[in-house]
Design an enzyme around this catalytic site. Structure first.
Site, PDB file in Angstrom:
ATOM      1  CG  HIS A 110      29.638  26.297 -33.795  1.00  0.00           C
ATOM      2  ND1 HIS A 110      28.899  26.299 -32.844  1.00  0.00           N
ATOM      3  CD2 HIS A 110      28.902  25.135 -34.317  1.00  0.00           C
ATOM      4  CE1 HIS A 110      27.865  25.516 -32.538  1.00  0.00           C
ATOM      5  NE2 HIS A 110      27.836  24.841 -33.697  1.00  0.00           N
ATOM      6  CD  GLU A 149      29.647  15.116 -31.770  1.00  0.00           C
ATOM      7  OE1 GLU A 149      29.033  14.798 -30.668  1.00  0.00           O
ATOM      8  OE2 GLU A 149      28.825  15.585 -32.591  1.00  0.00           O
TER       9      GLU A 149
HETATM   10  C1  TPP Z   1      28.251  17.979 -30.039  1.00  0.00           C
HETATM   11  C2  TPP Z   1      27.692  18.620 -31.342  1.00  0.00           C
HETATM   12  N1  TPP Z   1      27.536  17.805 -32.473  1.00  0.00           N
HETATM   13  C3  TPP Z   1      27.057  18.457 -33.586  1.00  0.00           C
HETATM   14  C4  TPP Z   1      26.622  19.688 -33.728  1.00  0.00           C
HETATM   15  C5  TPP Z   1      26.276  20.221 -34.992  1.00  0.00           C
HETATM   16  N2  TPP Z   1      24.512  20.421 -34.989  1.00  0.00           N
HETATM   17  C6  TPP Z   1      24.014  21.722 -34.412  1.00  0.00           C
HETATM   18  S1  TPP Z   1      22.453  21.433 -34.498  1.00  0.00           S
HETATM   19  C7  TPP Z   1      22.353  19.862 -34.633  1.00  0.00           C
HETATM   20  C8  TPP Z   1      21.248  18.971 -34.841  1.00  0.00           C
HETATM   21  C9  TPP Z   1      20.400  19.099 -33.403  1.00  0.00           C
HETATM   22  O1  TPP Z   1      19.171  18.428 -33.447  1.00  0.00           O
HETATM   23  P1  TPP Z   1      18.404  18.419 -32.470  1.00  0.00           P
HETATM   24  O2  TPP Z   1      19.035  18.143 -31.005  1.00  0.00           O
HETATM   25  O3  TPP Z   1      17.296  17.453 -32.750  1.00  0.00           O
HETATM   26  O4  TPP Z   1      17.936  20.016 -32.116  1.00  0.00           O
HETATM   27  P2  TPP Z   1      16.869  20.826 -33.316  1.00  0.00           P
HETATM   28  O5  TPP Z   1      18.074  21.358 -34.408  1.00  0.00           O
HETATM   29  O6  TPP Z   1      16.148  19.905 -34.019  1.00  0.00           O
HETATM   30  O7  TPP Z   1      16.431  21.761 -32.657  1.00  0.00           O
HETATM   31  C10 TPP Z   1      23.798  19.315 -35.041  1.00  0.00           C
HETATM   32  C11 TPP Z   1      24.060  17.903 -35.550  1.00  0.00           C
HETATM   33  C12 TPP Z   1      26.694  20.187 -32.497  1.00  0.00           C
HETATM   34  N3  TPP Z   1      26.321  21.604 -32.428  1.00  0.00           N
HETATM   35  N4  TPP Z   1      27.183  19.868 -31.393  1.00  0.00           N
END
Ligand code: TPP
Ligand code: MG
Lengths: 340, 325
Positions: free
Chosen positions: A131, A63
């Protein structure tokens, strides 16, 4: 004339602005991935097919970099539309938003412009405390940012277009429960589509609309709370209580005149907001009316907001915390009857 | 193949926990479709070997930090299924009293800090937890779980660097499932994740995250190093979520063949085959599975019969109460 949902209206605004002005580009997470989501709430769906991945910039989960890059690109003559997936993540980029974007124009004595848009979804949706926030008031506090809060599809399109064309940074807060055509069912089965004119239109900032006229009480509310206030007003009308509902549409700049004119008519003001009470935008609005509309009031200004707690997960808790139609009715009725 | 040097008793216990996670998640998905589990869920099917391999190398009083995808981590760390299920049902008996929900699942009494749903949000906190253990002259360690998506947040860099320079007892566990929501890693991350360890001067290792024994052994090594006061390790566990990112995600952005390929590498199937090859009895394994089914049924019954919180409970727990003299 066609009918669009808020998500569709925002998409159409971005598409038209990208066609109109090649400086406009989108930047955010999951916004342009092939066969992907079109952002967390489908708003950018299809835009990368049309404009390519150079103008629909998918980023890592970063972000700070999303907002910082938008600030940098804007300073160098581009018109970025950045987004975070939930407004809660704006705080991850607090420095870029508060210390950089907001101050660059001022610190440069007006010589550097930051014409960027930052979109952020707000509202509680049974997802727990990280959220769920409605942080409009935080950012209203920061001089430099304009803040738009579209509650209808018509406004969403017109305000986003104005935001893109504005010479400074603009935050647009969109409500998660208002994106779809009928809203999510939790929104109460509202028809959330608007008729959208075929021709290009912008909505000037700082112009509230009176969504409903009434002589007994003025309610000022935004986003989901504006819709709940309208629903409450409809029900109260059956009791012979006539509520005027004002939707400010932008918090910065704020249309004091429309509100004061309404208070002059009704003598009573209720502010309804989804953010928790302390330090929300409603506090600022109440202070302004106390300041310049004191003589117009015949009762204390009241605010109905979420309780001062982080948003809980459980639906029974969340429904208790966030103002409901019933609570709006109860307080509005008591105010009109002179009981509070 | 499963690394041979892990004691068979432990392997069976790890099998049990992996099965408990898988069956829990499958049940939760059905309950979600039935509308009994509300909000959203991010599920763990396919990644079970990571949580279980890591947590099997921890003591009960070691802590973990978790993510938006926490069910597997919590089960592996020992959070009771009853209280997890009740949390998902938004009942007052839930492990977070229905205030947290799926994305904030946890139970500090077993060392599972309520999950942090801000991507990379746990990394700096883990450094601080490690700092506390160091100041307390304790030999406790923190295992900090995060996804491949987290390594591009500023918080990841700041937390990893601080832990490294202060030699804090943290084990960074990156669950690289190659996607962050819909975004494939190759669009976001120009170097291998474990390679980034070099930038902090700490060991970085890549392990097959679908081989529970490999995950376990890498963690044992990292934990020992952390307990000796030599600082953190970054372990990249390569794995795959065989389900959608969150409820309702059909995963259209992933090639079908890729999903199929990874289903062939299912960590539970692999461990099962290797247990049997090593002489475990089929009926012993069947008994573990039946016991997991019963445990989950009990958890559902517990959740269903529990009371929801009182609405006014929303007002509790906002501030720390009291002052310690
Ligand atoms: C700071 C932040 N940005 C965006 C999100 C929205 N978001 C939730 S899960 C996710 C993807 C996360 O990917 P990863 O870290 O690879 O974990 P996975 O879901 O694959 O377990 C996103 C973008 C968030 N929760 N927190
Ligand atoms: Mg991932």
């Amino acid at each position: 004339m066609k009918r669009l949902s808020i998500a569709e209206a925002l998409r159409e605004a971005m598409r038209e602005e990208m066609l109109r002005d090649e400086r406009v580009f989108l930047i955010g997470e999951d916004i342009g991935i092939p066969q992907g989501f079109g952002g967390a709430f489908t708003v950018t769906l299809g835009l990368s097919d049309e404009f390519g991945h150079e103008r629909v910039v998918d980023t890592p989960i970063s972000e700070k970099a999303i907002v910082g890059a938008a600030v940098g690109a804007a300073m160098m003559g581009m018109r970025p539309i950045a987004d975070v997936q939930y407004s809660d993540f704006l705080f991850c980029a607090a420095d870029e938003i508060i210390n950089q974007a907001a101050k660059m124009t001022y610190m440069s004595g007006g010589t550097v412009k930051v014409p960027m848009v930052l979109r952020a979804p707000v509202g509680a949706t049974n997802r727990g405390a990280q959220h769920a926030q409605s942080p409009e008031g935080f950012f209203m506090h920061v001089p430099g940012w304009k803040v738009a809060v579209p509650a209808t599809a018509y406004d969403a399109k017109g305000l986003l277009k104005t935001a893109v064309r504005d010479e400074g940074p603009v935050l647009i807060f969109e409500h998660k429960r208002l994106y779809g055509k009928g809203g999510r069912k939790e929104a109460g089965g509202l028809d959330l589509t608007s008729g959208i004119p075929d021709e290009d239109y912008c909505i000037p900032f700082g112009q509230a609309v009176v969504r409903r006229e009434g002589a007994d009480l003025t309610i000022v509310a935004t986003l989901l709370m504006m819709h709940r206030s309208l629903a409450a007003a409809d029900l109260l009308a059956q009791e012979g209580i006539n509520i005027e509902v004002i939707d400010p549409r932008t918090l910065v700049p704020f249309d004091n005149e429309t509100m004061l004119a309404s208070v002059a008519k009704t003598g009573k003001l209720l502010i309804v907001e989804e953010d928790n009470l302390t330090g929300g935008w409603g506090a600022e609005v109440a202070a302004r009316v106390a300041d310049s509309g004191f003589d117009l009031l015949d009762a204390p200004i009241k605010r109905l907001a979420s309780y001062d707690v982080p948003m809980p997960f459980a639906p029974v808790l969340e429904n208790f915390v966030v103002p409901s139609v019933d609570r709006i009715i109860e307080l509005a009725r008591a105010m009109v009857k002179g009981k509070v | 193949m499963i690394s041979p040097s892990t004691p068979p008793g432990l392997l069976l216990r790890m099998y049990r926990d992996m099965i408990r996670i898988r069956k829990f998640e499958e049940k939760v998905y059905l309950l979600f479709l039935e509308g009994k589990v509300l909000g959203t869920i991010h599920q763990y099917q396919g990644q079970e070997a990571v949580a279980v391999g890591v947590c099997s190398a921890l003591r009960r009083n070691d802590c973990i930090t978790s993510t938006h995808r926490p069910h597997g981590h919590c089960i592996a760390k020992g959070v009771p299924l009853d209280s997890m299920m009740a949390e998902l049902f938004a009942k007052s008996t839930g492990c977070c009293k229905a205030k947290g929900g799926s994305m904030h699942m946890g139970d500090i009494s077993v060392g599972a800090v309520p999950a942090i749903a801000i991507v990379a949000g746990g990394v700096t906190l883990a450094a601080g937890m490690g700092l506390a253990y160091k100041l307390q002259r304790s030999d406790r360690v923190v295992a900090c779980f995060f996804g491949d998506g987290a390594v591009n947040e500023g918080a990841f860099h700041e937390g990893a660097n601080l832990a490294a320079i202060k030699k804090l007892p943290v084990v960074f566990i990156c669950e690289n499932n190659f996607y962050a929501a819909s975004t494939p890693m190759q669009l976001t991350t120009p170097v291998g994740i474990a390679e980034r360890a070099a930038a902090y001067g700490i060991p970085g290792v890549v392990v097959d995250g679908n081989d529970v024994a490999a995950v376990y052994q890498a963690t044992v090594t990292a934990v020992a190093r952390a307990r000796r006061g030599e600082g953190p390790t970054l372990i990249e566990c390569q794995t795959y979520r065989t389900v959608g990112h969150s409820r309702g995600d059909a995963g259209t952005y992933r090639p079908k063949e890729e999903v199929e390929l990874w289903k062939q590498r299912d960590p539970i199937e692999r461990l099962r085959r290797s247990l049997i090859a090593d002489g475990a009895a089929e009926n012993e394994i069947a008994a573990i599975e039946a016991e997991a089914d019963r445990e989950i049924e009990t958890a559902v019954a517990f959740a269903e019969s529990s009371l929801p919180p009182q609405p006014e409970d929303a007002l509790l727990h906002v501030y720390g109460e009291g002052v310690t003299p």
